[in-house]
Design a protein around this motif. Structure first.
Motif, PDB file in Angstrom:
ATOM      1  N   LYS A 194      56.042  41.828  54.851  1.00 14.64           N
ATOM      2  CA  LYS A 194      54.547  41.776  54.576  1.00 14.64           C
ATOM      3  C   LYS A 194      54.275  40.634  53.431  1.00 14.64           C
ATOM      4  O   LYS A 194      54.726  40.597  52.390  1.00 14.64           O
ATOM      5  CB  LYS A 194      53.835  43.130  54.404  1.00 14.64           C
ATOM      6  CG  LYS A 194      52.550  43.103  54.016  1.00 14.64           C
ATOM      7  CD  LYS A 194      51.952  44.347  53.359  1.00 14.64           C
ATOM      8  CE  LYS A 194      52.311  45.658  54.625  1.00 14.64           C
ATOM      9  NZ  LYS A 194      52.068  46.825  54.159  1.00 14.64           N
ATOM     10  N   SER A 198      48.092  38.258  51.348  1.00 15.04           N
ATOM     11  CA  SER A 198      47.196  38.741  52.369  1.00 15.04           C
ATOM     12  C   SER A 198      47.446  40.248  52.912  1.00 15.04           C
ATOM     13  O   SER A 198      46.546  40.860  53.374  1.00 15.04           O
ATOM     14  CB  SER A 198      47.243  37.798  53.728  1.00 15.04           C
ATOM     15  OG  SER A 198      48.436  37.873  54.376  1.00 15.04           O
ATOM     16  N   LYS A 200      49.397  40.890  55.091  1.00 21.01           N
ATOM     17  CA  LYS A 200      49.348  40.914  56.643  1.00 21.01           C
ATOM     18  C   LYS A 200      51.053  40.482  56.759  1.00 21.01           C
ATOM     19  O   LYS A 200      51.770  40.096  56.013  1.00 21.01           O
ATOM     20  CB  LYS A 200      48.587  40.006  57.432  1.00 21.01           C
ATOM     21  CG  LYS A 200      47.283  40.541  57.100  1.00 21.01           C
ATOM     22  CD  LYS A 200      46.427  39.420  57.779  1.00 21.01           C
ATOM     23  CE  LYS A 200      44.747  39.766  57.567  1.00 21.01           C
ATOM     24  NZ  LYS A 200      43.814  38.680  58.366  1.00 21.01           N
TER      25      LYS A 200
END
Length: 661
Positions: A194, A198, A200
């Motif tokens: 991750k 972000s 993400k």
């Protein structure tokens, strides 16, 4: 009685301590887990082999993505102004200030990216890279690197978090290509990555970097471990940790995933051997080399099978692509790379040694006589998480730089690589605390609001970090209702501030009252000679083995026995008004005090220097050539030598002012 064999120390020594990052002040773990031990040993060696024969260096690790990321965040939040270099310099100066407050006596505390040390470090980095390149120890590889499409940037180091892919790893955090416990892997092996930018899952994009062929030295490093087991005082868990990485490449696959059985999978994999123990949940696949293992990983990925890899040596990345770093020499069209912070930090102590030698007017190339000569030894104090880097990468690169190829037969008797002294974690309230963890550690400086530096030095040495991780449990950080009994931090320090301080004061006051502020001349009793010699020899052997907690045990036993001897015999002398006995006890006690002072000096230097000043003797009191000599050997004229007058209520070994409330 047969004389005990005493350990042999080198004629010269370099001591180094692990380098703190340039984005933080020092927390208690930096000081209590590393610097206290390194400084104590360096001070001991100065006393043991001569202060001009010891160089103690360390410094701020200036480069790396975490530092640049922290700087950008603080600027964006409006908390700091100035350049990235200004930010690092401020932290470096604060680190140096705190080390001074803890009585750390480094010959040089430098910074890898600042001032003359930074210039020399760039020169050393370039020379090492060119040497490795010219002798074919490097390989140019394109490997996947994480990329955050939202921010349109490649991610480095701690900008990616996930789970360590190494089987059995208990690390609480894993980053792009290393976990918090020092396991190394390729970025595409990281589980559940991750982006910290972000939040993400990042993409993987191929990036070309320089790698050192670390895996080629597997057999050579196995030979080193065999040698260390027989011929060194290397800590057992150091060898065990290194040997775990010297295994063949392994993949573990959960048995329950293989519905069609193992045979169908085996047919799809490169050459391997298998360990299939029915009672174990995973099946083990062992490969001859990394290429075969990585081909097997591709097969398993394509089949949607989950797996873990075992510890093994992988190519060691030397370069990266962040701006804040030392530029890598241009080779084969790669002209925009900087050194990854880990490899350049491994040779930073050499850069610091060269910087120090130059600063005292010596040829900086004399560093070779300190690092490579068989008459010298380098002792590196590190944390357990860094064993992979120092114990494997540094040792292999050291062989390469000495011109020893991975296929050469190594004569370990005459290859002088650094001696590593790894400490386990010093926990905080039974939990691992670090700047990057959820549990934030107390800063080293704030501890000095509650304890003296010498109380803390004594306590940290007593923890026994050579054996296991131990918790730092200062009562001042506990809720009032949880404080039970005495503060454990003060237990060993009280040996000095209470027992030994009282004994030393009593010796001075007795000399002042009965012997004209002089130490009476006489023969030391056999009882005290034997007691002192036994303590000195035990202390010396434990110091040689870096068993610092055992040194504290020796001091505790020795000082308490000296004090008991004083109390019992001086009481009898006073009761009987026997001045001859009083004289003998004082002669014995001053001999014991002198011996104890020499042993305590590396731990509590400021207080010991105060006693020396009142004894009115030279610094030869710390010189181990005088360790078994009576205190009269330090006097020009025994008959006329006077002690400095000790006023009432003066303490040599002081408590913190807060402890009198």
């Amino acid at each position: 009685m047969r004389e005990r064999k005493r350990p042999e120390f080198p004629k010269r020594a370099v001591v180094t301590a692990g380098m703190p990052y340039g984005n933080k002040e020092l927390h208690f773990g930096h000081v209590g887990g590393l610097f206290v031990h390194a400084d104590t040993y360096a001070r001991f060696l100065r006393d043991r082999i001569g202060k001009d024969n010891v160089i103690f260096v360390s410094g701020t690790d200036c480069y790396g993505s975490p530092i640049a990321a922290n700087y950008r965040q603080l600027v964006e939040e409006g908390k700091i102004t100035g350049s990235l270099e200004d930010y690092v310099r401020k932290n470096y100066e604060k680190q140096k200030e705190v080390l001074d407050k803890y009585d750390m006596n480094l010959n040089l505390y430098a910074a890898s990216g600042l001032d003359r040390a930074g210039e020399i470090h760039k020169e050393v980095s370039e020379k090492i890279f060119n040497t490795l390149y010219e002798h074919d120890y490097l390989v140019k590889m394109s490997t996947p690197q994480f990329y955050d499409p939202d921010f349109k940037v490649l991610l480095n180091g701690r900008q990616v978090v996930g789970k360590c892919p190494i089987d059995g790893c208990q690390s609480d955090k894993a980053y792009a290509d290393e976990c918090a416990l020092g396991h190394m892997y390729m970025p595409n092996e990281l589980i559940d990555p991750k982006s910290v930018l972000s939040g993400k899952k990042p993409e993987l994009r191929d990036v070309t970097n320089w790698y050192y062929k670390l895996e080629d030295y597997t057999e050579a490093l196995k030979g080193q471990m065999d040698y260390l087991k027989q011929h060194s005082t290397a800590r057992k868990y150091l060898i065990k940790t290194i040997e775990e990485f010297l295994k063949q490449p392994i993949i573990y696959v959960k048995r329950k995933q293989l519905e069609d059985g193992v045979a169908s999978l085996q047919a799809k994999l490169p050459k391997h051997t298998i360990i299939d123990e029915p009672k174990k949940p995973s099946i083990t696949f062992i490969f001859d080399n990394l290429n075969d293992r990585d081909k097997a990983r591709e097969v398993l990925d394509s089949m949607g099978l989950h797996f873990r890899t075992g510890k093994t040596l992988v190519p060691f990345r030397l370069s990266g692509n962040i701006d804040w770093g030392i530029k890598v020499p241009e080779k084969e069209g790669l002209d925009d790379l900087t050194f990854w912070v880990w490899p350049e930090s491994l040779w930073a102590p050499i850069s610091f040694t060269k910087t120090y030698l130059e600063s005292i007017g010596e040829d900086k190339d004399e560093w070779k006589n300190w690092w490579l000569s068989e008459e010298s030894k380098v002792y590196q104090f590190i944390g357990e998480d860094n064993i992979y880097f120092y114990g494997i990468a540094e040792m292999a690169m050291g062989l390469s730089l000495l011109g020893i190829d991975s296929k050469d037969q190594v004569d370990w008797e005459h290859v002088n690589l650094p001696h590593l002294v790894p400490n386990n974690h010093v926990l905080f309230m039974d939990k691992k605390a670090s700047s990057s963890s959820d549990i934030k550690p107390p800063m080293a400086e704030e501890l000095l609001d509650h304890y003296t530096a010498e109380q803390l030095r004594m306590h940290f040495l007593s923890l026994g970090l050579a054996k296991k991780s131990v918790s730092f449990m200062p009562q001042v950080y506990m809720p009032e209702e949880e404080r039970q009994g005495p503060d454990t931090v003060l237990k060993d320090g009280n040996l000095l501030t209470n027992v030994f301080n009282r004994l030393v004061r009593s010796c001075f006051y007795t000399a002042q009252k009965y012997f004209d502020t002089k130490i009476p001349h006489g023969e030391v009793s056999e009882e005290i000679l034997h007691l002192s010699k036994d303590a000195v020899l035990n202390y010396e052997m434990h110091m040689y083995r870096h068993d610092f907690h055992r040194i504290v045990y020796v001091l505790d036993s020795y000082i308490r026995k000296l004090n008991k001897y004083w109390v019992n015999h001086m009481k009898k002398a006073d009761t009987d008004e026997n001045n001859d006995l009083r004289k003998q006890v004082l002669v014995d006690a001053f001999y014991g005090v002198k011996s104890a002072l020499t042993l305590i000096h590396p731990i509590a230097p400021t207080s010991c220097e105060m006693v020396r000043d009142y004894l009115q003797v030279s610094e030869n009191i710390w010189n181990w050539d005088y360790i078994f000599e009576p205190i009269s050997a330090l006097m020009d004229d025994v008959a006329t030598h006077e002690l400095k007058y000790l006023e009432p209520r003066i303490d040599f070994f002081k408590k913190h002012e807060s402890q009198f409330k």
